[in-house]
Design a protein around this motif. Structure first.
Motif, PDB file in Angstrom:
ATOM      1  N   LEU A 167     -16.319 -63.056  10.811  1.00 61.75           N
ATOM      2  CA  LEU A 167     -15.418 -64.176  10.507  1.00 61.75           C
ATOM      3  C   LEU A 167     -14.074 -63.683   9.956  1.00 61.75           C
ATOM      4  O   LEU A 167     -13.120 -64.463   9.872  1.00 61.75           O
ATOM      5  N   ALA A 168     -14.032 -62.407   9.597  1.00 60.87           N
ATOM      6  CA  ALA A 168     -12.798 -61.874   9.004  1.00 60.87           C
ATOM      7  C   ALA A 168     -11.662 -61.869  10.022  1.00 60.87           C
ATOM      8  O   ALA A 168     -11.896 -61.762  11.227  1.00 60.87           O
ATOM      9  N   LYS A 169     -10.442 -61.953   9.507  1.00 55.26           N
ATOM     10  CA  LYS A 169      -9.291 -62.034  10.409  1.00 55.26           C
ATOM     11  C   LYS A 169      -8.121 -61.275   9.784  1.00 55.26           C
ATOM     12  O   LYS A 169      -8.155 -60.924   8.592  1.00 55.26           O
ATOM     13  N   PRO A 170      -7.096 -61.030  10.592  1.00 51.74           N
ATOM     14  CA  PRO A 170      -5.927 -60.333  10.041  1.00 51.74           C
ATOM     15  C   PRO A 170      -5.456 -61.012   8.759  1.00 51.74           C
ATOM     16  O   PRO A 170      -5.462 -62.244   8.664  1.00 51.74           O
ATOM     17  N   GLY A 171      -5.100 -60.196   7.797  1.00 52.95           N
ATOM     18  CA  GLY A 171      -4.656 -60.740   6.531  1.00 52.95           C
ATOM     19  C   GLY A 171      -5.729 -60.735   5.462  1.00 52.95           C
ATOM     20  O   GLY A 171      -5.436 -60.804   4.272  1.00 52.95           O
ATOM     21  N   ASP A 172      -6.982 -60.670   5.890  1.00 51.72           N
ATOM     22  CA  ASP A 172      -8.069 -60.721   4.910  1.00 51.72           C
ATOM     23  C   ASP A 172      -8.168 -59.446   4.088  1.00 51.72           C
ATOM     24  O   ASP A 172      -8.724 -59.446   2.985  1.00 51.72           O
ATOM     25  N   ILE A 173      -7.681 -58.361   4.644  1.00 49.73           N
ATOM     26  CA  ILE A 173      -7.733 -57.084   3.926  1.00 49.73           C
ATOM     27  C   ILE A 173      -6.302 -56.625   3.647  1.00 49.73           C
ATOM     28  O   ILE A 173      -5.451 -56.674   4.531  1.00 49.73           O
ATOM     29  N   SER A 220     -14.383 -49.987  -3.766  1.00 45.50           N
ATOM     30  CA  SER A 220     -13.542 -50.955  -4.478  1.00 45.50           C
ATOM     31  C   SER A 220     -12.668 -51.789  -3.548  1.00 45.50           C
ATOM     32  O   SER A 220     -12.136 -52.823  -3.952  1.00 45.50           O
ATOM     33  N   HIS A 221     -12.510 -51.356  -2.300  1.00 48.12           N
ATOM     34  CA  HIS A 221     -11.680 -52.125  -1.383  1.00 48.12           C
ATOM     35  C   HIS A 221     -12.466 -53.138  -0.548  1.00 48.12           C
ATOM     36  O   HIS A 221     -11.897 -53.825   0.298  1.00 48.12           O
ATOM     37  N   ILE A 222     -13.777 -53.179  -0.753  1.00 53.07           N
ATOM     38  CA  ILE A 222     -14.582 -54.126   0.023  1.00 53.07           C
ATOM     39  C   ILE A 222     -14.234 -55.547  -0.405  1.00 53.07           C
ATOM     40  O   ILE A 222     -14.180 -55.854  -1.597  1.00 53.07           O
ATOM     41  N   VAL A 223     -13.992 -56.393   0.579  1.00 58.20           N
ATOM     42  CA  VAL A 223     -13.602 -57.783   0.343  1.00 58.20           C
ATOM     43  C   VAL A 223     -14.849 -58.655   0.457  1.00 58.20           C
ATOM     44  O   VAL A 223     -15.702 -58.408   1.295  1.00 58.20           O
ATOM     45  N   ARG A 224     -14.984 -59.635  -0.432  1.00 56.17           N
ATOM     46  CA  ARG A 224     -16.126 -60.562  -0.365  1.00 56.17           C
ATOM     47  C   ARG A 224     -15.628 -61.909   0.117  1.00 56.17           C
ATOM     48  O   ARG A 224     -14.916 -62.599  -0.612  1.00 56.17           O
ATOM     49  N   LYS A 225     -16.001 -62.283   1.334  1.00 48.80           N
ATOM     50  CA  LYS A 225     -15.581 -63.577   1.886  1.00 48.80           C
ATOM     51  C   LYS A 225     -16.779 -64.255   2.542  1.00 48.80           C
ATOM     52  O   LYS A 225     -17.720 -63.581   2.995  1.00 48.80           O
ATOM     53  N   PRO A 226     -16.735 -65.574   2.684  1.00 48.39           N
ATOM     54  CA  PRO A 226     -17.865 -66.310   3.250  1.00 48.39           C
ATOM     55  C   PRO A 226     -18.358 -65.731   4.577  1.00 48.39           C
ATOM     56  O   PRO A 226     -17.585 -65.152   5.336  1.00 48.39           O
ATOM     57  N   ALA A 269     -15.942 -55.429  18.757  1.00 52.69           N
ATOM     58  CA  ALA A 269     -16.856 -56.059  19.711  1.00 52.69           C
ATOM     59  C   ALA A 269     -17.528 -57.304  19.158  1.00 52.69           C
ATOM     60  O   ALA A 269     -18.121 -58.086  19.894  1.00 52.69           O
ATOM     61  N   ILE A 270     -17.410 -57.498  17.845  1.00 53.45           N
ATOM     62  CA  ILE A 270     -18.162 -58.578  17.204  1.00 53.45           C
ATOM     63  C   ILE A 270     -17.557 -59.955  17.443  1.00 53.45           C
ATOM     64  O   ILE A 270     -18.262 -60.925  17.714  1.00 53.45           O
ATOM     65  N   SER A 271     -16.258 -60.040  17.296  1.00 52.33           N
ATOM     66  CA  SER A 271     -15.613 -61.346  17.454  1.00 52.33           C
ATOM     67  C   SER A 271     -14.127 -61.128  17.728  1.00 52.33           C
ATOM     68  O   SER A 271     -13.588 -60.052  17.474  1.00 52.33           O
ATOM     69  N   GLN A 272     -13.456 -62.157  18.225  1.00 47.79           N
ATOM     70  CA  GLN A 272     -12.019 -62.076  18.484  1.00 47.79           C
ATOM     71  C   GLN A 272     -11.264 -61.765  17.199  1.00 47.79           C
ATOM     72  O   GLN A 272     -10.378 -60.914  17.176  1.00 47.79           O
ATOM     73  N   SER A 273     -11.664 -62.439  16.122  1.00 43.55           N
ATOM     74  CA  SER A 273     -10.908 -62.230  14.885  1.00 43.55           C
ATOM     75  C   SER A 273     -11.138 -60.834  14.330  1.00 43.55           C
ATOM     76  O   SER A 273     -10.226 -60.220  13.770  1.00 43.55           O
ATOM     77  N   ALA A 274     -12.349 -60.316  14.501  1.00 45.53           N
ATOM     78  CA  ALA A 274     -12.622 -58.941  14.049  1.00 45.53           C
ATOM     79  C   ALA A 274     -11.834 -57.953  14.902  1.00 45.53           C
ATOM     80  O   ALA A 274     -11.381 -56.912  14.410  1.00 45.53           O
ATOM     81  N   ALA A 275     -11.667 -58.281  16.178  1.00 46.00           N
ATOM     82  CA  ALA A 275     -10.857 -57.427  17.050  1.00 46.00           C
ATOM     83  C   ALA A 275      -9.394 -57.457  16.595  1.00 46.00           C
ATOM     84  O   ALA A 275      -8.730 -56.420  16.527  1.00 46.00           O
TER      85      ALA A 275
END
Lengths: 334, 334, 334, 334, 334, 334
Positions: free
Chosen positions: A104-110, A68-74, A130-136
């Motif tokens: 593509l996710a970033k702080p604040g998205d969750i 239920s906590h999974i976020v759906r974003k582009p 390791a995937i992206s700066q924003s994921a880090a």
């Protein structure tokens, strides 16, 4: 993450088929702990209105994992292609995670406050940052928040050289992240590449030196005093089909070394480390201060993982304990 | 492009398998013309050192398609997921082409002078310019260069509403591109969405009005005087399993209407339009000014496509002509 | 040649399915060398207008093998049925090659002048002359012509007791053929049965005696002074699932013995010898006079073959060299 | 005979698999009659010590067909490749029967006295005499011997243009053979090609003219007064997926026309004619002089065959009668 | 319930495989309503410590169905074998439910107070009371309790002649049970066999008489004044592959007749009725007093079910509404 | 009995498929002996009019097993689910035999006089009496009758802890039954659990103590003087994938110990014991008083069983002897 693997030890597209399952570090751990009866929630970012993402969620749900906590974003649905090795031929992973929703996710998205509400443990791996700066950035936000809210934080440092392409070295990011971790999980390569702490271990040789691992884990605990436990998995790669498998645990006071399993007919090695993490979390929960048992549970759990296909470790706690306490002679049960 | 489709009319991941084949507009056309014995070359951009991309190239090569002009540049391997429909349930495509090598490709990445050396025909579709601005720029570069070098340029206008997300409307881009085209291929929706030329045709009704198509094709020829031929495919969708299939061709002088096939047990409808394009190019080559025969060849070719799985049209010119001239009664040949 | 094998270690028709791939000595070698980037052409005779033969050609073409010299003449498509063994159960081959086009082929059917134009190397096996008298005559014509035109000729003597039914003993034919060969390839049984040169080696024992092989290869070189190189592959058959694998090379001056691989989980052993031949040809090309490296390349290449299903060896030169130089520990690459 | 067919309406080798079953005219009939509870024996010549031939025998035995009269003599196992058509794409058969044991068989190879001992009926098809001169001789020997011993002889004239390559026209051989037949079975093309008796029927048109068939059957009975019954199957080929199916029977006194079935979703059309033959033999046995019922049973039996894959007709007499008497509405039975 | 079905329109064991899925009346309905976003719980009795039962629960959970009320008590896992029909060959069900846990279950085994806590709707079918006397008693207990607690009770009367073996006639049991039902669902045969209320309808004819259904539903409402709504599904069985599909609804005030769908290429017909029930429950929820829309939703939902394999109806409410409002022309969506 | 097993070392329902074959102790033995050319009949009770039971009979018939004595009486078709283990993960059997026809069968249901007419040997296992009291009674009736009529009676004591649920301990029943047996077959656990005769053997250790087995077999012969031969199979379980395999035979005069096979890549271990029984019966028949050879034949036969999937042992006597006399090196035969 969607996993696409050719069947029957074929190379990719040798026949016009992919076995399609789901997996990925944190998801694998959530499935493991749910299988052991621990209420488990998986948090990630997936693309909206996407049949494959929906199927991924349904699969997790089938194990009783709370989604239920999974976020759906582009973004895309992350994929990895897996060629399953045999003998001298190694398994190979092709990551296809560019532009994935989680990348593509970033702080604040969750909404971590909501996610962590009522939770006691948070697990993350070195793959997500390791995937992206924003994921880090998001990963860092997560562990800090978790620690802040009093959760125990575990982290599998796992280093993936085929990721880490956004300009930062693994250790730059991971050393920061590990500062918020309570329970560290790694193999010797992960320690070296993710933390920059070197072990006098030849990764390719296949032979193990217990003393080296004792020293190495102590070194990690010393550099990261926040860590209460550091475990190191010890994989002796005889071939892609045959591995020795054991692990050690250093809690600052004692050094525990597990029983070693000879896994001579590996069915699917991927997810083995995550099965260890899941087993460790469950083991620490089951056995409390008896760290030797917790470690044995984790090693037995991950040993079993090698005997079934797919990322997920489909065993109950009873089955893991049965191996942990028995001989592993594999006699038919009927 | 890798195509991943669940087997046996299942919805995605209903079973843990994808049938994995290759496809995509221009590739499908190249395979068709190669099958008819016409030297054919496929040009695209694929990721370097990538086992799936290598397999894609190998598959094209198996049909005798020349792949030596394929460029390997960073990016992903494009993917599309296909759910094959039946009855009232439509087939559904999920494009997964973000960051594909071809989406990242830009003018200058392909050496058109070299590619077009010795070539007489260039075919492109409206799908490539729909992926990204740079791919649109590259497409435009290609048709202009082709025309400049005296090649006949054909274009399937095919409109894909699930692409076209980079900020431009299809018609903005396509109207410019079609100015360099000699042979236009489209269905009624493509004409409307890609060129903004409307037809009084109800796409969903399934019934056809020949006069409307005659007028529509004339309108296109008038707006784009560079076009020597405009064909329109006429698909009557009774259901996902049953389509009527025919086409018309307007060369400015004459309007040709083809025989109509009832395709009552569609095995795989995807690639049907490309099979028409491939058949048309081959038909114009085989029959010269006999445009009726060229059209009949194209329609018969694409009719056959519906009877086999996969994007590619695996028929010889003899087989196409056999249907074109015979009754299509499907009697066993033995 | 079409190969039909039951899946999953079943005996034939245990389930109603055959895995259908293509293979055969010389074809396997051509695929190997093409995979290593060496321009390779496969020459044979196949039936005209035959969908299975067309598919065979397409498959070869997918690897980049030039198939333009393949002749289409009356006869059947050659077939072999393969039961894949395990443990103490041996793999079994049922040849179904009577009246195959290649069995009916005779001297003059192939235009060797055209075939050899621009070529530098010709490879043949002892299987082709075993099929029929006319195929033997054609084989002899080929090697003589090749030698005449200055090509290096390699030959795998491989002896197949289930063929050789047309009235001649293998050695009658093969001793004549080997007189036109530069590079001989064989195992101990091939040397004995194809050349009549005996080795004090117990084929069934599984243990190896290096000295015996040194002596044996010297004996061959002495009897056939035209041979510049004689290699002998050394297979220690522990079971159908586990083989030791190495080889030796005698160039008249030096005797080279390769590293030995324990192949403990054989996926498909058929084509292993051809993978050695392909690796040897490529190795001699890559490493020139460094025969030790050429031999190691060949052995590593064929070692890898055992880890994938099918006759063909689907590895790049980089992958072979990676094993040749590394430990073969099979660690996941990701 | 081994039948190899690609799965899922694919063209051959589109995927690396063949569905492997057994079939062939007379075998199919024996399976049908055994399924209806009639003691049935299948007589042929198969290669000795051959795993595929053994599997063929085992499969027949599974239906209760007596295989004790099968002779094992040198030669190949006969094979046919089947591409299953759909819509306008016809099914295609590639025969691979050169040098099959049955093709090499000759008069004297089968001990007909022993075979016919206690038997009352012998069935043969026009396919066996089409394979080779010696097989034709053997066929002739068989029917003569059968008639001599008082058995009822039935023959499906089925004409296969892709066989008949040994120098004789079908009618040369078949007219002689039919002289020993009691019950003739054919479609319009068979009558024309096998007997040279023409019908004013357009095979490709798909429409039927009952009067023409009445006349045609009468003509056959007149030319071959030995025939007590002549049946003609009436297949209206709308497409490879949709056939109309009925038949007529002329016993010299009365002309019977059966109910017509619309088979709109053909699963596998091959073996349909043999299912008719098997149904006719059983029907004549069940219903005695009630030839209308016998014919209806045969038509219903063969109608059902089209709904399952494989050559064999896997239905009981009860199931056939249920269709024969019911509406064929296909309502779920539960 | 475990469903075992041979693949590819084969008869059972024609190949050595069963496609293994889960299904069963009430489970199918719960999956449908969960797919439409309605919180749904499935209640049944399954054997304890049973891997197949665990997998069944996991599968239900994957759709978001609440499985926490499932009781685990001794007995077997219920099974049914399904042969999927085609053309004139009907689908056949072999029930294997003797001694299943649900068959052994009895009143008191399920804590209905807990189950119904917070619930508003209860759905049951005529299949459960058909299994055993104790299951019938349990069913009766359930509907009475549900009604008592103010839930709306719906019931699909479905009559299964192959069950009902424990000594009672269906109508004895069902007439009692229906007294506690608010919404009745049935086809004409169910009404007759389960309630003993006859309709002048020929089940086998395939043609429909609307007036007869109007009268029939009115008759049911009259005999069971507790029923607020009675729906009758109208299946015109042209063949196992082609059905007409519509339904009517009588609420005592108005008689609603739905649009009729021609389902010409049935993929899997089983579960079609349950998809109607699930659609009806959701439709009444979505559209309130607009019973025509509720009915159309139910019919569209069940129409779609026929296009996918398996018992479960894997569609969202949006997809159902898209068909309900659109033409069902099945055009590719891309 | 129907056997349902997930493919590819998966856990049950990991993918939606079961490999469906037939098996069961006595059936497996009958197939083995039939394969060795010994006229063999299988007697059991199966449900009437049941497509799965019919398929079971057909499968047995395919091996030439006489099925004419099989009785059809009410009840279910027995099923067992098999999860195939690997490495430390054991294979697991879920029996689903409640209410099976054989479980409901009772003395008098089988006409033993007719069954044993002309027979010389009767084989039974300890599994049948474990199913139900009536099946135990029937088993006892059978062995007594067999002995009475002068047949040699062999019995595999095999103990199945997951059966034996009807209230009797195995030894209560089996000790009585073994009194009518001539040739006893067992492993150490069977002796202990079925006869209550203990061996100082640690089942789980995997190591063997020959002297212990000598003593144990002597003890059995002493307690049951009717036994002429007692064999004990010696399985050393290294893991589910690797077993050592040998056996010993005590005929009261001599103690024979067989060669030991290392089965390092087990394909399917189930049916291994039955393959031993079948081999022993055939071996005693082939070699008469040469009990060492009979034992070696039995051990070689069962060794081979482990290399193929399914319960049945699909090897000829020639193949077994080839292993028995050769090295088991598994070299390709071609």
């Amino acid at each position: 993450m969607l996993r696409l693997a050719p069947p029957n030890f074929e190379r990719p597209l040798q026949s016009a088929m992919f076995v399609a399952t789901f997996g990925g570090g944190e998801a694998n751990v959530a499935v493991s702990t749910a299988n052991y009866g621990i209420p488990s929630s998986y948090v990630t970012v997936l693309p909206p209105k996407h049949a494959i993402a929906d199927a991924c969620i349904a699969e997790l749900r089938s194990f009783g994992v709370d989604t239920s906590h999974i976020v759906r974003k582009p973004g895309r649905m992350g994929i990895y292609f897996l060629e399953t090795g045999a003998n001298q031929r190694p398994s190979k992973v092709i990551y296809d995670r560019d532009n994935a929703s989680i990348a593509l996710a970033k702080p604040g998205d969750i909404d971590w406050d909501k996610v962590f509400d009522g939770a006691t443990w948070f697990h993350i791996t070195g793959i997500t940052p390791a995937i992206s700066q924003s994921a880090a950035d998001l990963s860092l936000e997560a562990v800090k928040k978790a620690r802040e809210k009093g959760l125990t934080v575990s982290c599998d440092f796992n280093y993936r050289k085929n990721l880490w392409k956004y300009g930062k070295a693994a250790r730059e990011v991971m050393r920061e992240l590990v500062k918020s971790v309570d329970v560290g999980i790694a193999n010797e390569e992960d320690v070296q590449e993710s933390l920059g702490i070197s072990a006098d271990v030849d990764v390719e040789s296949g032979e193990l030196n217990v003393e080296a691992y004792k020293a190495l884990s102590a070194k990690v605990l010393k550099e990261f005093p926040n860590l209460k436990i550091q475990t190191i998995t010890l994989r002796e790669s005889v071939s892609a089909s045959h591995n020795g498998w054991s692990a050690c645990l250093n809690n600052g006071k004692q050094f525990h070394l597990s029983r070693k399993y000879q896994i001579t007919h590996i069915v699917d090695r991927v997810g083995g480390g995550d099965a260890f993490s899941g087993g460790l979390i469950a083991g620490l929960d089951r056995y409390g201060d008896d760290h030797q048992s917790a470690l044995e549970f984790a090693v037995a759990a991950s040993c079993l993982k090698h005997s079934i296909p797919g990322d997920f470790n489909r065993f109950t706690a009873e089955e893991v304990e049965s191996l942990m306490k028995g001989g592993g002679s594999g006699r038919v049960q009927r």
